[in-house]
Motif scaffolding. Sequence first.
Motif, PDB file in Angstrom:
ATOM      1  N   GLY A   1      78.233  14.109  69.407  1.00  0.00           N
ATOM      2  CA  GLY A   1      76.808  14.018  69.154  1.00  0.00           C
ATOM      3  C   GLY A   1      75.964  15.182  69.603  1.00  0.00           C
ATOM      4  N   PHE A   2      76.370  15.876  70.665  1.00  0.00           N
ATOM      5  CA  PHE A   2      75.452  16.828  71.266  1.00  0.00           C
ATOM      6  C   PHE A   2      76.030  18.208  71.550  1.00  0.00           C
ATOM      7  CE2 PHE A   2      74.469  12.527  72.747  1.00  0.00           C
ATOM      8  CZ  PHE A   2      73.223  12.375  72.184  1.00  0.00           C
ATOM      9  N   ALA A   3      77.329  18.350  71.615  1.00  0.00           N
ATOM     10  CA  ALA A   3      77.941  19.587  72.084  1.00  0.00           C
ATOM     11  C   ALA A   3      77.727  20.735  71.115  1.00  0.00           C
ATOM     12  CB  ALA A   3      79.429  19.385  72.333  1.00  0.00           C
ATOM     13  N   LYS A   4      77.490  21.897  71.694  1.00  0.00           N
ATOM     14  CA  LYS A   4      77.409  23.141  70.944  1.00  0.00           C
ATOM     15  C   LYS A   4      78.451  24.088  71.513  1.00  0.00           C
ATOM     16  CE  LYS A   4      72.483  22.819  70.026  1.00  0.00           C
ATOM     17  NZ  LYS A   4      71.176  23.446  70.167  1.00  0.00           N
TER      18      LYS A   4
ATOM     19  N   VAL B   1      80.480  23.519  83.879  1.00  0.00           N
ATOM     20  CA  VAL B   1      79.327  22.945  84.584  1.00  0.00           C
ATOM     21  C   VAL B   1      78.879  21.651  83.906  1.00  0.00           C
ATOM     22  CG1 VAL B   1      76.889  23.311  85.135  1.00  0.00           C
ATOM     23  CG2 VAL B   1      78.535  25.131  85.539  1.00  0.00           C
ATOM     24  N   ILE B   2      78.846  21.658  82.583  1.00  0.00           N
ATOM     25  CA  ILE B   2      78.411  20.462  81.850  1.00  0.00           C
ATOM     26  C   ILE B   2      79.364  19.298  82.093  1.00  0.00           C
ATOM     27  CG2 ILE B   2      78.230  19.482  79.529  1.00  0.00           C
ATOM     28  CD1 ILE B   2      76.902  22.121  78.698  1.00  0.00           C
ATOM     29  N   TYR B   3      80.670  19.536  82.001  1.00  0.00           N
ATOM     30  CA  TYR B   3      81.620  18.430  82.152  1.00  0.00           C
ATOM     31  C   TYR B   3      81.742  17.957  83.597  1.00  0.00           C
ATOM     32  CZ  TYR B   3      82.783  18.876  77.281  1.00  0.00           C
ATOM     33  OH  TYR B   3      82.700  18.898  75.916  1.00  0.00           O
TER      34      TYR B   3
ATOM     35  N   ILE C   1      83.665  11.905  74.627  1.00  0.00           N
ATOM     36  CA  ILE C   1      83.755  11.757  73.165  1.00  0.00           C
ATOM     37  C   ILE C   1      82.361  11.701  72.552  1.00  0.00           C
ATOM     38  CG2 ILE C   1      84.424  10.166  71.308  1.00  0.00           C
ATOM     39  CD1 ILE C   1      86.892   9.457  73.023  1.00  0.00           C
ATOM     40  N   VAL C   2      81.479  10.890  73.125  1.00  0.00           N
ATOM     41  CA  VAL C   2      80.121  10.770  72.597  1.00  0.00           C
ATOM     42  C   VAL C   2      79.388  12.103  72.727  1.00  0.00           C
ATOM     43  CG1 VAL C   2      77.871   9.667  72.988  1.00  0.00           C
ATOM     44  CG2 VAL C   2      79.943   8.289  72.935  1.00  0.00           C
ATOM     45  N   PHE C   3      79.553  12.784  73.839  1.00  0.00           N
ATOM     46  CA  PHE C   3      78.898  14.084  74.019  1.00  0.00           C
ATOM     47  C   PHE C   3      79.404  15.099  73.008  1.00  0.00           C
ATOM     48  CE2 PHE C   3      78.929  18.330  75.917  1.00  0.00           C
ATOM     49  CZ  PHE C   3      77.563  18.533  76.026  1.00  0.00           C
TER      50      PHE C   3
ATOM     51  N   ALA D   1      79.002   3.472  70.400  1.00  0.00           N
ATOM     52  CA  ALA D   1      78.387   4.763  70.094  1.00  0.00           C
ATOM     53  C   ALA D   1      79.430   5.760  69.599  1.00  0.00           C
ATOM     54  CB  ALA D   1      77.678   5.310  71.327  1.00  0.00           C
ATOM     55  N   ALA D   2      80.591   5.786  70.235  1.00  0.00           N
ATOM     56  CA  ALA D   2      81.660   6.689  69.796  1.00  0.00           C
ATOM     57  C   ALA D   2      82.133   6.323  68.402  1.00  0.00           C
ATOM     58  CB  ALA D   2      82.823   6.648  70.781  1.00  0.00           C
ATOM     59  N   LEU D   3      82.276   5.045  68.120  1.00  0.00           N
ATOM     60  CA  LEU D   3      82.712   4.609  66.797  1.00  0.00           C
ATOM     61  C   LEU D   3      81.700   4.996  65.716  1.00  0.00           C
ATOM     62  CD1 LEU D   3      84.861   2.992  65.226  1.00  0.00           C
ATOM     63  CD2 LEU D   3      83.447   0.986  65.614  1.00  0.00           C
TER      64      LEU D   3
END
Length: 105
Positions: free
Chosen positions: A43-46, A55-57, A38-40, A83-85
């Motif tokens: 916040g960061f995923a493209k 590969v990332i997961y 969730i945080v990834f 962080a997720a909240l």
Amino acid sequence: MEGLNAYSPSFRFFVQLTNDLTTAGWLQYLFIVILTVIVFRLGFAKKLPLLKNIVIYVSLSIGCFILLFFSFSLPVAESLSVAALILIIYKIRLHNSKKVETEAK
């Protein structure tokens, strides 16, 4: 299950829920993986091709084993929850401000 005070609150919750340390450990790992994803994602995923996402997961889930060991005594899962909240609130406010900005034009 005496002496659980040395463990983090989330791990204590899973131990009290299942009355089994092994099952509680796997539930804690699953909880950490879900929160990390969730945080990834927030916040960061493209946008990436499927193979790169796999590969990332896979790397993320392997890295969560390290977080699992830390989470027995440190509040890792609780920190990921906060962080997720925060990221969820940020995304909602960003979406609302873009919507208002679009309507104003």
